[in-house]
Design an enzyme around this catalytic site. Structure first.
Site, PDB file in Angstrom:
ATOM      1  N   ASN A  80      22.905  36.345  -4.951  1.00 41.55           N
ATOM      2  CA  ASN A  80      22.564  36.625  -3.556  1.00 41.55           C
ATOM      3  C   ASN A  80      21.359  35.852  -3.046  1.00 41.55           C
ATOM      4  OD1 ASN A  80      21.124  38.266  -5.388  1.00 41.55           O
ATOM      5  ND2 ASN A  80      20.451  39.536  -3.692  1.00 41.55           N
ATOM      6  N   GLU A 112      16.432  44.112 -13.399  1.00 35.36           N
ATOM      7  CA  GLU A 112      16.333  44.399 -11.956  1.00 35.36           C
ATOM      8  C   GLU A 112      17.750  44.532 -11.438  1.00 35.36           C
ATOM      9  OE1 GLU A 112      12.042  43.074 -11.068  1.00 35.36           O
ATOM     10  OE2 GLU A 112      13.596  43.289  -9.579  1.00 35.36           O
ATOM     11  N   CYS A 120      19.451  43.257  -2.489  1.00 32.57           N
ATOM     12  CA  CYS A 120      19.473  44.535  -3.224  1.00 32.57           C
ATOM     13  C   CYS A 120      18.588  45.576  -2.560  1.00 32.57           C
ATOM     14  CB  CYS A 120      19.024  44.310  -4.645  1.00 32.57           C
ATOM     15  SG  CYS A 120      17.411  43.580  -4.663  1.00 32.57           S
ATOM     16  N   GLU A 141       8.584  43.494 -12.335  1.00 30.59           N
ATOM     17  CA  GLU A 141       8.086  42.121 -12.328  1.00 30.59           C
ATOM     18  C   GLU A 141       7.322  41.885 -11.032  1.00 30.59           C
ATOM     19  OE1 GLU A 141      10.485  38.916 -13.967  1.00 30.59           O
ATOM     20  OE2 GLU A 141      11.805  40.389 -14.907  1.00 30.59           O
TER      21      GLU A 141
HETATM   22  O1  TXE Z   1      25.630  40.576 -10.537  1.00 29.42           O
HETATM   23  P1  TXE Z   1      26.259  40.259 -11.959  1.00 29.42           P
HETATM   24  P2  TXE Z   1      25.942  39.791  -9.229  1.00 29.42           P
HETATM   25  C1  TXE Z   1      22.144  43.254  -7.915  1.00 29.42           C
HETATM   26  C2  TXE Z   1      22.883  43.605  -6.668  1.00 29.42           C
HETATM   27  C3  TXE Z   1      24.314  43.601  -7.174  1.00 29.42           C
HETATM   28  C4  TXE Z   1      24.334  42.451  -8.102  1.00 29.42           C
HETATM   29  C5  TXE Z   1      24.793  41.211  -7.415  1.00 29.42           C
HETATM   30  O2  TXE Z   1      22.423  44.809  -6.152  1.00 29.42           O
HETATM   31  O3  TXE Z   1      24.549  44.795  -7.860  1.00 29.42           O
HETATM   32  O4  TXE Z   1      22.983  42.252  -8.554  1.00 29.42           O
HETATM   33  O5  TXE Z   1      24.709  40.150  -8.281  1.00 29.42           O
HETATM   34  C6  TXE Z   1      25.440  37.068 -15.287  1.00 29.42           C
HETATM   35  N1  TXE Z   1      26.098  38.776 -20.091  1.00 29.42           N
HETATM   36  N2  TXE Z   1      20.842  42.686  -7.599  1.00 29.42           N
HETATM   37  O6  TXE Z   1      27.231  40.300  -8.730  1.00 29.42           O
HETATM   38  O7  TXE Z   1      27.727  40.105 -11.977  1.00 29.42           O
HETATM   39  C7  TXE Z   1      26.137  36.425 -14.102  1.00 29.42           C
HETATM   40  O8  TXE Z   1      26.746  35.216 -14.482  1.00 29.42           O
HETATM   41  C8  TXE Z   1      25.118  38.005 -19.565  1.00 29.42           C
HETATM   42  C9  TXE Z   1      19.646  43.468  -7.886  1.00 29.42           C
HETATM   43  O9  TXE Z   1      25.796  38.317  -9.507  1.00 29.42           O
HETATM   44  O10 TXE Z   1      25.671  41.300 -12.809  1.00 29.42           O
HETATM   45  C10 TXE Z   1      24.971  36.228 -13.138  1.00 29.42           C
HETATM   46  O11 TXE Z   1      24.273  35.057 -13.485  1.00 29.42           O
HETATM   47  N3  TXE Z   1      25.083  37.620 -18.260  1.00 29.42           N
HETATM   48  C11 TXE Z   1      18.377  42.672  -7.823  1.00 29.42           C
HETATM   49  C12 TXE Z   1      24.104  37.457 -13.397  1.00 29.42           C
HETATM   50  O12 TXE Z   1      24.486  37.934 -14.683  1.00 29.42           O
HETATM   51  C13 TXE Z   1      26.069  38.064 -17.454  1.00 29.42           C
HETATM   52  C14 TXE Z   1      18.344  41.672  -6.714  1.00 29.42           C
HETATM   53  C15 TXE Z   1      24.321  38.579 -12.397  1.00 29.42           C
HETATM   54  O13 TXE Z   1      25.693  38.808 -12.341  1.00 29.42           O
HETATM   55  C16 TXE Z   1      27.123  38.881 -17.915  1.00 29.42           C
HETATM   56  C17 TXE Z   1      19.610  40.955  -6.566  1.00 29.42           C
HETATM   57  C18 TXE Z   1      27.104  39.231 -19.299  1.00 29.42           C
HETATM   58  N4  TXE Z   1      28.060  40.002 -19.842  1.00 29.42           N
HETATM   59  C19 TXE Z   1      20.821  41.474  -6.981  1.00 29.42           C
HETATM   60  N5  TXE Z   1      27.954  39.151 -16.866  1.00 29.42           N
HETATM   61  C20 TXE Z   1      17.075  43.460  -7.789  1.00 29.42           C
HETATM   62  N6  TXE Z   1      17.050  44.751  -8.114  1.00 29.42           N
HETATM   63  O14 TXE Z   1      16.073  42.856  -7.506  1.00 29.42           O
HETATM   64  C21 TXE Z   1      27.424  38.528 -15.786  1.00 29.42           C
HETATM   65  N7  TXE Z   1      26.298  37.872 -16.133  1.00 29.42           N
END
Ligand code: TXE
Length: 480
Positions: free
Chosen positions: A150, A248, A282, A461
């Site tokens: 995002n 996060e 988020c 962080e």
């Molecule tokens: O998350 P994903 P997304 C949260 C937001 C939403 C999500 C959106 O609220 O829930 O993040 O991001 C990698 N092992 N936040 O859909 O799918 C994947 O390739 C290791 C909160 O992208 O979890 C990507 O690089 N890595 C935040 C990253 O993880 C893995 C602010 C995130 O992917 C993996 C922004 C695995 N098994 C968004 N699977 C805050 N709280 O600040 C996926 N990835």
């Protein structure tokens, strides 16, 4: 078609498998580049490069590391427009938002930690003339930095800066949905002459490259930003080798609006809080609880303002909302809107896909949507949707407002609108949220901790908290 390569040991390299994934422009639905589909072999190369670079990088003085980060920030700042355009094409955010918000914040992240690390203080105590104790911190080694789609560059630099400033080396794994700015960052690191292997970038699927990275024996700590479900898988991977974790995660953030709020200010800010970056931030306020005496007025005025938000070509300065990040994400949004309708929700604004002329007719656009009348325990008001859908509901007392805001599994951020500041402080303390904004939204002081509670993550962080996370502290006791 451009190939988005890995950046390992200071060089751009093809994935060992020779395989690539399609990378889409969400505004047109077309494939506009190919991204390296890395696997465990690529991850092993990147971790090995980071491990080799660690002894020398951790021995560089803090002052020199600070200067490297400043140089990276300067080179990045010179390429602001290129990065803003790349970010917009990759993720769907407007060029204006990337230019005004995301890329400048990435520069700020680098400069902030380049200086914060110079002023970091540790602790010492005296045992009454018997002994003196003091703490020292050391870098930990290879850090895995995994970022979401995002705010791709903003959140990746939020991790890279403190990791490198404290003397660690890094392997970054950007989201496969928005790889471009991380790829371009490799060129910035080369121009800034960062020593080879200090910062490596491996592109590809989270389930493949990300999984291999979080399992790797030589990775000492993981800073992850992403979905709550993914964090669970990462925790399991990290457990056998006791990796340090900062997670996060998602949110389902509440905004609580009292009758004595500055309503115009609240409405203006709530437009950003609900729909900036297509609601794909988020900390966005996706649940708005309004004191019953102004509920009808708020619903009417908010829905009217939302219906005027322009959805369209993300390169035009007049556009407020671009497309959602992917076809799947757009379909996920539309399915939640259907669920809201079947659960008795009333659509006050939006509620369907946005139809645009070519070349955007196949883009992933939907109308910003406002819904009222849902039970606060309904699916749409409980689950993280992470898009341009805001639900409004009334409350009749302070205690009810707190209960409504807290009755979700997340606890990332919250906003309170009232001119009664004593009440705001009282409610802020009671809300389950890592960050509470009062009469504002997304106003950030990087010196303070950021992160969530409950299902929104573990660890913080920001400022000292980042320096503490990326280092290992020891206590030394000297007899007097
Ligand atoms: O998350 P994903 P997304 C949260 C937001 C939403 C999500 C959106 O609220 O829930 O993040 O991001 C990698 N092992 N936040 O859909 O799918 C994947 O390739 C290791 C909160 O992208 O979890 C990507 O690089 N890595 C935040 C990253 O993880 C893995 C602010 C995130 O992917 C993996 C922004 C695995 N098994 C968004 N699977 C805050 N709280 O600040 C996926 N990835």
């Amino acid at each position: 078609m451009e190939k988005i390569l890995n950046f390992i040991d200071g060089k751009f390299v093809e994935p060992q498998s020779g395989e690539y994934l399609d990378n889409y422009n969400p505004a047109t639905g077309e494939v506009y580049s190919k991204v390296a589909k890395s696997n465990a072999t690529d991850v092993d190369m990147a971790v090995a490069a980071a491990k080799t670079a660690f002894p020398q990088w951790s021995a560089v003085t803090t002052e020199e590391r600070s200067q490297y980060l400043m140089r990276i920030a300067d080179v990045l700042e010179k390429s602001l427009k290129e990065f803003a355009l790349a970010e917009s094409i990759d993720q769907g955010k407007t060029v204006k938002l990337a230019l005004d918000f995301e890329i400048p914040r990435a520069v700020k992240n680098l400069r902030f930690f380049a200086t914060a690390v110079l002023h970091h203080e540790e602790r010492s105590t005296e045992i009454d003339g018997v002994a003196v104790n003091y703490t020292v911190r050391n870098p930990m080694g290879v850090a895995a930095l995994i970022s979401p789609w995002n705010l791709p560059l903003y959140l990746l630099t939020w991790k890279i800066a403190p990791a490198l400033a404290t003397g660690n080396t890094a392997v970054c794994k950007p989201s496969e949905m928005t790889p471009m700015t991380a790829f371009l960052l490799g060129r910035v690191l080369q121009e800034a002459e960062l020593p080879n292997g200090v910062c490596n970038i491996v592109q590809g699927l989270g389930s493949e490259a990300g999984d291999a990275l979080t399992k790797h024996d030589d990775v000492k700590l993981i800073s992850f930003t992403g979905g709550t479900a993914t964090a669970g898988a990462i925790m399991q991977n990290a457990a056998p080798t006791f990796k340090k974790l900062s997670l996060e995660l998602g949110g389902k953030n509440a905004s609580v609006v009292f009758a004595d709020a500055d309503l115009q200010e609240c409405l203006n800010t709530s437009l950003r809080a609900g729909f900036q970056n297509q609601g794909e931030i988020c900390t966005c306020s996706s649940r708005v609880f309004v004191e019953h005496s102004i509920y009808d007025e708020f619903c009417e005025k908010y829905a009217a303002a939302v219906s005027k938000l322009t959805v369209g070509d993300p390169s035009r300065r007049s556009t407020f909302m671009g497309p959602l990040v992917s076809k799947e994400h757009k379909e996920k949004m539309l399915s939640y809107i259907d669920i809201a309708r079947s659960d008795g929700g009333e659509i006050l604004s939006g509620g369907q896909a946005a139809s645009l002329d070519t070349p955007f007719s196949d883009g992933y656009f939907i109308e910003p949507t406002v819904i009222k009348g849902l039970d606060p325990k309904s699916k749409v008001m409980q689950e993280e949707i992470f898009g341009p859908i805001v639900c409004i509901a009334p409350f009749h007392s302070e205690s009810e407002a707190i209960e409504l805001a807290n009755e979700v599994k997340y606890g990332l951020a919250a906003t309170i609108w009232s001119e009664n500041i004593k009440r705001c402080h009282r409610i802020a303390k009671a809300l389950d949220a890592g960050t509470v904004w009062i009469n504002t939204w997304m106003l950030r002081d990087l010196r303070l901790p950021f992160g969530g509670m409950k299902a929104s993550g573990i660890g913080r962080e920001g400022g000292k908290d980042s320096i503490d996370f990326f280092t290992e502290v020891k206590n030394i006791c000297v007899k007097l």
